[in-house]
Design an enzyme around this catalytic site. Sequence first.
Site, PDB file in Angstrom:
ATOM      1  N   GLU A   1      -2.014  -0.536  -7.791  1.00 28.22           N
ATOM      2  CA  GLU A   1      -3.018  -0.792  -8.836  1.00 28.22           C
ATOM      3  C   GLU A   1      -4.428  -0.527  -8.308  1.00 28.22           C
ATOM      4  OE1 GLU A   1      -1.243  -4.695  -9.700  1.00 28.22           O
ATOM      5  OE2 GLU A   1      -1.127  -4.042 -11.791  1.00 28.22           O
TER       6      GLU A   1
ATOM      7  N   GLU B   1       6.886  -5.665  -9.485  1.00 27.01           N
ATOM      8  CA  GLU B   1       6.689  -7.012 -10.057  1.00 27.01           C
ATOM      9  C   GLU B   1       7.886  -7.503 -10.866  1.00 27.01           C
ATOM     10  OE1 GLU B   1       4.492  -4.600  -9.889  1.00 27.01           O
ATOM     11  OE2 GLU B   1       2.585  -5.429  -9.229  1.00 27.01           O
TER      12      GLU B   1
END
Length: 703
Positions: free
Chosen positions: A105, A125
């Site tokens: 990210e 995740e």
Amino acid sequence: MTKATLIREGTLGVLRIDNPPVNAISPEVTRDLDAALDVFEAAGDLEALVIECAGRTFVAGGDIASFSQPGFSAAPFNAVLRRIEDQDRPVAAALFGTVLGAGLELAMAAHIRVAHPATRLGLPEITLGLIPGSLGTQRLPRLAGLATAWRMISTGKPVDAQAALDAGIVDTLDDDPAGAARAAARAGASRPVRRTRDLTVPAGEDDTAVLAAAREEAAAKPHLPALTAAADCLAAAAEKPFDAGERVEADHFARLLHTPASRALRHIFFAERAAAKIPGLPPDLERREVRSLGIVGVGTMGAGIALTFARAGFPVTLIESDTEALERGRGHIRRTLETSVQRGRMTEDEAEAQLARMSGATDMGALSEADMVIEAVFEDMSLKLDVAAKLGEAMKPGAIIATNTSTLDVDRIAEATGRPGDVLGTHFFSPAHIMKLLEVVRGRLTEPEVLATVMSLARRIGKVPVVSGVCYGFIGNRMAEVYMRESEAMQLEGATPAQIDGVAEDPAWIGMAMGPSRMLDMAGVDVGARTVIEWVESGEGPQDPAYRALCRALFEAGRHGQKTGAGYYAYEGRRPVPSEETAGLAAELAEKHGVARREAIPGQEVFERLLYPMVNEAARILEEGIAYRPGDIDVVWTQGYGFPAWRGGPVFMADEIGLPEIVARLDHYAATLGNDRGYWDVAPLLRELARRDARLSDWRPQD
Ligand code: NAI
């Protein structure tokens, strides 16, 4: 120490993150990144920025422990990412190692991404029951398109650098990413920057289909709410402006943190790491050197164990009782490797290399130089004692002797070697080269350094090790025994294997990969029945003629499961179908043992009778010090028995239900089913914790 600093290199700013071991993003790193950006923004003479990491990898994720801290929010890190992306001067990220979660990210918020060719990139995740919470769901589809983004976010699987380049996630591959990122950043100074947030999701031919399939997949797994959230976020990325997508992601992420599935998956994540630690060991305890292995008995298990070590690069000496058995064992190993090659799991060269690491002999003398040996001969105590004595003599001083026994007394085997300090159990699960769980059985006299050595070794060969004390069945099979007991008792009372397996497998109840009868049919009813018969005959097992009577009767009837085409089920090819013979046998046995038949057993009862006795047994295992910690039991069940990780394992699941409820139901069954055999006696620890309304997962031996 500052975890992120701005360094000047002439007219270039270098933002260097240094947070060992894997540069995880924590609240401190976020704070330091913010401060470093202040410095960069104030330095108008710097023409570009490079983001890089010290150590062995770029940022490999977020600090998962901080997710559980009160008041945790992704917002501060997300604001840092926005600040990075908002720069008018070019920002390049230099990627290497494992660029995962918050790492990817961060990289996607930069304007330019340069990766070493061996980099792996991903958004894992989902494996914690979450979605990426720092705009991964909004920036990834803008770079790579919806199909790739869904695949990466919904599976959590990383991609390699070449795939990331092809998908548009990185811009260049370079053997020297730090140098190349510097060059790219400088070169970019003359052009407008490319901000990921300003891109529109590249139109793929099948975007509508991708979103529809994502929705369908999510709907099929309502127990994993993160999938629905991920589908929502991707739809937002495709249809809405970036800021609107950001709000969709933030709302979902904040909510998912508190879902049972995410708490359970995070529990398992930490439990697996904790399980590798041995309490009370001095941290500087020296490990023994293990460079070469011997395997005695190259049957089903020995072959799988040999493959595991050869794959990890160890030279392995195979020992069998005669040349014919040795050739059979080698043949089995060769066929397994061939299948792996055919299925594309390894190349022919890799398979050849593994074979080349294995040598064979029929004399224990060939083990004189081995650093460790694992014995996997038949499950027969007199044979094991004989082999142990021979190994004790043949092996050099300091070499480790392990037994793969699943039920026999490791202390007796240890004694037979004449050097019990060198001995422990290594209980591999079948197929040994695939299953990750390894129960490491600590004998009464096992030297701490031997235990520590084998725990480290287990990690090196890719296993998840859990220490168990010596008892019948160790942690896993001891609990499986009461689970099987109730499964069979209910079949005598009139339930079908399919009904019980259905409850075990249904995610609305438990969600096991396979119910008890299907599992035994696959593993072999004969294997299970023999163990039960020996246990009972040894006088240790329940002296109850009805105890697992169905399993024993199926064995005697030659119904050994899938391999004989019939077991609890009948088989049409590999498809299990209800068997009238099994139903007939169960009815006969009920009659013989005076078990009352019932029209129907409610699903709730099936569920409780499968799970609650296991929880009770888990409490005994903790009371007796067989397992070091409650989480170890959950690791055994999720890694070795197909218990769903999103439930967090049987102990965590019990805590979610509430111990008072479980104790009340155990008492209820004692009263309604009868308790002559003590099957429903509640473990004192469980009763005590229920009284305090405490959680079994939080219990520690000193409590
Ligand atoms: P197996 O019957 O497939 O293999 C045993 C092998 O030992 C045979 O190849 C036999 O020729 C060899 N052997 C017998 N006596 C020997 C001697 N004196 N010297 C050298 N080799 C000798 O048995 P399996 O299933 O591989 O089990 C081995 C051990 O692993 C047992 O202790 C069993 O309880 C344990 N185990 C088995 C599991 C399973 O699912 N099959 C799971 C976990 C543990």
